[in-house]
Scaffold this motif. Structure first.
Motif, PDB file in Angstrom:
ATOM      1  N   GLY A 189     -28.025  39.259 -13.502  1.00 37.54           N
ATOM      2  CA  GLY A 189     -28.234  37.815 -13.876  1.00 37.54           C
ATOM      3  C   GLY A 189     -26.770  37.582 -14.515  1.00 37.54           C
ATOM      4  N   TYR A 190     -26.737  36.330 -15.019  1.00 38.67           N
ATOM      5  CA  TYR A 190     -25.345  35.835 -15.661  1.00 38.67           C
ATOM      6  C   TYR A 190     -25.546  35.835 -16.935  1.00 38.67           C
ATOM      7  CZ  TYR A 190     -28.075  31.641 -16.319  1.00 38.67           C
ATOM      8  OH  TYR A 190     -28.983  30.709 -16.390  1.00 38.67           O
ATOM      9  N   PHE A 191     -26.549  36.285 -17.561  1.00 41.44           N
ATOM     10  CA  PHE A 191     -26.769  35.911 -19.081  1.00 41.44           C
ATOM     11  C   PHE A 191     -25.842  36.712 -19.953  1.00 41.44           C
ATOM     12  CE2 PHE A 191     -31.543  34.367 -17.952  1.00 41.44           C
ATOM     13  CZ  PHE A 191     -30.951  33.193 -17.876  1.00 41.44           C
ATOM     14  N   SER A 192     -25.512  38.130 -19.478  1.00 41.61           N
ATOM     15  CA  SER A 192     -24.899  39.127 -20.490  1.00 41.61           C
ATOM     16  C   SER A 192     -23.757  38.705 -20.720  1.00 41.61           C
ATOM     17  CB  SER A 192     -24.820  40.507 -19.437  1.00 41.61           C
ATOM     18  OG  SER A 192     -23.932  40.170 -18.347  1.00 41.61           O
ATOM     19  N   TYR A 193     -23.070  37.435 -20.272  1.00 39.71           N
ATOM     20  CA  TYR A 193     -21.692  36.855 -20.363  1.00 39.71           C
ATOM     21  C   TYR A 193     -21.951  36.054 -21.762  1.00 39.71           C
ATOM     22  CZ  TYR A 193     -20.227  39.074 -16.038  1.00 39.71           C
ATOM     23  OH  TYR A 193     -20.058  39.805 -14.865  1.00 39.71           O
ATOM     24  N   PHE A 194     -22.896  35.595 -21.779  1.00 41.19           N
ATOM     25  CA  PHE A 194     -23.259  34.443 -23.015  1.00 41.19           C
ATOM     26  C   PHE A 194     -24.162  34.837 -24.115  1.00 41.19           C
ATOM     27  CE2 PHE A 194     -22.667  32.596 -18.679  1.00 41.19           C
ATOM     28  CZ  PHE A 194     -21.236  32.216 -18.794  1.00 41.19           C
ATOM     29  N   ALA A 195     -24.929  35.744 -23.805  1.00 43.96           N
ATOM     30  CA  ALA A 195     -25.906  36.336 -24.844  1.00 43.96           C
ATOM     31  C   ALA A 195     -25.996  37.725 -25.413  1.00 43.96           C
ATOM     32  CB  ALA A 195     -27.384  35.633 -24.550  1.00 43.96           C
ATOM     33  N   GLN A 196     -26.756  38.040 -26.339  1.00 45.93           N
ATOM     34  CA  GLN A 196     -26.939  39.405 -26.921  1.00 45.93           C
ATOM     35  C   GLN A 196     -28.333  39.478 -27.509  1.00 45.93           C
ATOM     36  OE1 GLN A 196     -24.435  39.546 -30.505  1.00 45.93           O
ATOM     37  NE2 GLN A 196     -24.374  37.483 -30.532  1.00 45.93           N
ATOM     38  N   VAL A 197     -28.791  41.127 -27.377  1.00 48.40           N
ATOM     39  CA  VAL A 197     -30.055  41.311 -27.902  1.00 48.40           C
ATOM     40  C   VAL A 197     -29.821  42.099 -29.230  1.00 48.40           C
ATOM     41  CG1 VAL A 197     -32.198  42.166 -27.004  1.00 48.40           C
ATOM     42  CG2 VAL A 197     -30.625  41.092 -25.711  1.00 48.40           C
ATOM     43  N   VAL A 198     -30.906  41.927 -30.079  1.00 50.33           N
ATOM     44  CA  VAL A 198     -31.272  42.771 -31.241  1.00 50.33           C
ATOM     45  C   VAL A 198     -32.723  43.194 -31.311  1.00 50.33           C
ATOM     46  CG1 VAL A 198     -31.168  43.176 -33.801  1.00 50.33           C
ATOM     47  CG2 VAL A 198     -29.395  42.090 -32.423  1.00 50.33           C
ATOM     48  N   THR A 199     -33.072  44.194 -31.447  1.00 51.96           N
ATOM     49  CA  THR A 199     -34.345  44.486 -31.392  1.00 51.96           C
ATOM     50  C   THR A 199     -34.906  45.361 -32.553  1.00 51.96           C
ATOM     51  OG1 THR A 199     -34.135  46.786 -30.328  1.00 51.96           O
ATOM     52  CG2 THR A 199     -34.522  44.819 -28.671  1.00 51.96           C
TER      53      THR A 199
END
Length: 652
Positions: A189-199
């Protein structure tokens, strides 16, 4: 010693063994460790004059054998197949070795060499498990809802709170990982260019450790690139990482927060010296300032790119982490999406969690049981087969729509050889069809179920244990009559109501047509729960309770076929040795009498289809007579023969 059962026991055991082995190796000390998973007796052994704490059991012996084999083979670590199957390959890597023979085992033992992945928390695009695709089968509506949350976060910069609630094995963790994978471009998808994840994730055994869940989050917020030296050793590597984390804290936090950074020592195991200011803080003031630092770090990170904060196993959250989560949910900006995976909280539900659920931007996704066809697809995908044999449909139905339980139940038959998988096709071994009636439970399933039971108060646990001996269905009156702790009799009604509220049991009304009355009763919501609780009772405990049930039933009017079956079942669990028969004078005679009466009733009510059951009843009775020494009791053998001959019984 740990007294609770956790679903991640095998994982924590492996991590501990790896850490010990690595550190001893760094100190040039030869060592080998064997890791096994299963049931063992842990407690005091010995006489009144001398006792010691010990762990006794088959898995203890096997761990010792594997330890010796690991030393001879030079692998350092070896684990059994049960441990291997209980841990996700995304967390621990394994090298498969040829099975070996060990003392005390007739069959060869499957062995594996565990190796931990990089100790740093992996981002979602670095880890992927083939089973995850299977875990998402039948969850299309939930996936669409979560996708909308991510789309809203990235496109509209709108934060939100999403709570995914469901029982163990229903797929909560898989959905959270799918969100992270989508956001980090795992699916293209395209999301990785605009967002990040913390778990982050809570753990049952860390429920009393302040901020445990947020330690993982903070480590990722302060992530430092590692150029790890393989010869550096575990302790030296940890020391270097702490130094780098302290440096990053000073860089990331504004200067006005620096005096409060020693408050993060418990979260990162740092050793920043406390200042007179921080030492003067009350517990509540400490929490406020810790929350301020975390909020600052999250908001600073989210200003660059929107942030998905994923928190799993929230039902085990410690009080400090819950307060921090509530503060974050209340104060965080529109560039943070909070996703929480949890089982249903036991009563009383914490007020702060209620507050999170009632927030206007909170959406709750409750995972329902899968449809039967979806469960079949999950089993096929996990076992890599094209179709499930028709004979296993009833087994899968026992899982009641739980995808993990369904696949584990079928997999247990595969491992035992009852189900044969060849070239992508599964079939039931014709010689072992009878084994399908006795559903085996894997250690993983038992651990997940017991982790839920262990959270219950002691009184509720005792009610479940006693009820499990009666059977899947049980009457309240019988439960009270056989309950072994007199001081807790008055609490049984309250405990039953609490178990109904917990979802462990359901109400049922038993009708007695003969006396035109109804009696309150209950049944286990899951056959698996009843079996797991029953299996955890010691043999002596089971025997005593089975005898109490049998004597209670004998005090009733035994005229119906179900009641006769019940009393024979319970006495059969008691009369398992010659000593057990001799200790109970007159019981064997009563047992033979009940057998003959059941034979008569079966011939009267079901003459066409009862032959198989009659054969089974007579065979078990004959076995008991042989066990007792029927040569000394010829009258019992003669009574059994006459009783079955009178109903035209064919000789076995």
């Amino acid at each position: 010693m740990q007294c609770l059962c956790g679903a991640d026991d095998a994982l924590r055991g492996l991590k501990t063994a790896i850490a010990i082995h690595t550190e001893l190796k760094r100190q040039q000390l030869d060592n080998s460790i064997g890791i096994t998973t299963g049931l063992a007796f842990c407690g005091s052994v010995g006489s009144t004059s001398r006792q010691e704490y010990a762990m006794v059991g088959d898995i203890v012996n096997l761990a010792s054998r594997l330890m010796g084999a690991a030393g001879k083979m030079g692998t350092g670590l070896l684990c059994d197949d049960t441990t291997y199957r209980s841990v996700s390959r995304r967390l621990i890597q394994f090298q498969h070795l040829e099975p070996i023979y060990v003392k005390g085992r007739a069959q060869a033992v499957d062995i594996h060499v565990p190796r931990e992945h990089d100790r740093r928390i992996k981002s979602a695009n670095e880890v992927h498990d083939q089973d995850e695709e299977a875990e998402l089968i039948g969850r299309d509506p939930e996936i669409r809802a979560l996708r909308a949350v991510l789309d809203q976060l990235v496109r509209e910069r709108a934060g939100s709170i999403t709570i995914i609630e469901g029982p163990a094995g229903s797929g909560k963790t898989a959905l959270l990982r799918h969100m992270a994978a989508t956001l980090t471009d795992l699916d293209g998808g395209y999301f990785s260019y605009f967002a990040q994840v913390v778990t982050g994730a809570a753990a049952a055994v860390e429920k009393n450790t302040p901020y445990f869940m947020w330690r993982e989050v903070l480590e990722q917020l302060l992530y430092v690139d590692e150029d790890e030296d393989e010869d550096e050793g575990y302790a030296a590597s940890e020391e270097r990482e702490l130094f780098q984390a302290e440096s990053r804290l000073l860089e990331e936090c504004d200067e006005h927060l620096h005096p409060f950074l020693p408050l993060l020592n418990p979260l990162l195991n740092m050793h920043l010296p406390e200042t007179p200011l921080t030492r003067s803080f009350s517990n509540n003031q400490r929490h406020i300032h810790v929350a301020n630092i975390l909020l600052h770090l999250i908001q600073k990170r989210s200003r660059l790119r929107p942030l998905l904060l994923s928190l799993d196993n929230f039902q085990f959250v410690d009080d400090a982490s819950l307060r921090l989560t509530y503060t974050l949910a209340k104060e965080c900006s529109d560039t943070v999406a909070l996703a929480i995976g949890t089982r249903r909280f036991p009563d009383p539900v914490p007020q702060l969690y209620r507050n999170i659920m009632s927030m206007p931007n909170t959406a709750k996704i409750k995972l329902k049981p899968l449809l039967p066809q979806d469960c079949l697809q999950v089993v096929c995908a996990r076992l890599h087969i094209k179709q499930v044999p028709d004979e296993l449909q009833e087994v899968i139905d026992k899982a009641e729509g739980n995808p993990f339980f369904a696949s584990e139940l079928v997999n247990a038959f595969v491992r035992s050889g009852v189900v044969v998988v060849k070239n992508g096709c599964a079939s039931v071994d014709p010689d072992q069809r009878a084994a399908l009636k006795d559903i085996p439970l894997s250690e993983t399933v038992e651990a997940m179920v017991m982790s839920r039971v262990d959270r219950l108060p002691a009184g509720q646990q005792m009610v479940l244990k006693v009820a499990s001996v009666i059977g899947v269905e049980f009457r309240k009156d019988m439960l009270k009559q056989i309950f072994p702790i007199a001081d807790e009799l008055e609490e049984i009604s309250d405990n039953l109501r609490a178990l109904v509220a917990e979802g462990a049991i359901l109400k049922k009304v038993f009708s007695d047509k003969r006396y035109m009355k109804e009696e309150k009763g209950y049944f286990f919501k899951s056959d698996i729960l009843q079996k797991v609780v029953y299996n955890r009772l010691l043999f002596q405990q089971r025997t005593q309770l089975h005898e109490a049930v049998a004597r209670y039933l004998q005090g009733q009017v035994l005229s119906s076929i179900p009641s006769l079956r019940q009393v024979l079942h319970h006495w059969g669990k008691v009369l398992t040795s010659k000593a057990a028969i001799e200790e109970r004078p007159g019981v064997l005679e009563k047992y033979i009498e009940h057998c003959c009466f059941l034979a008569t009733r079966l011939r009267e009510e079901d003459p066409d289809t009862c032959q198989a059951e009659l054969d089974q009843v007579k065979a078990h009775a004959k076995a008991l007579l042989e066990l007792a020494g029927d040569a000394a009791r010829p009258e019992l053998a003669d009574r059994l023969a006459r009783g079955f001959r009178s109903v035209c019984f064919r000789d076995a």
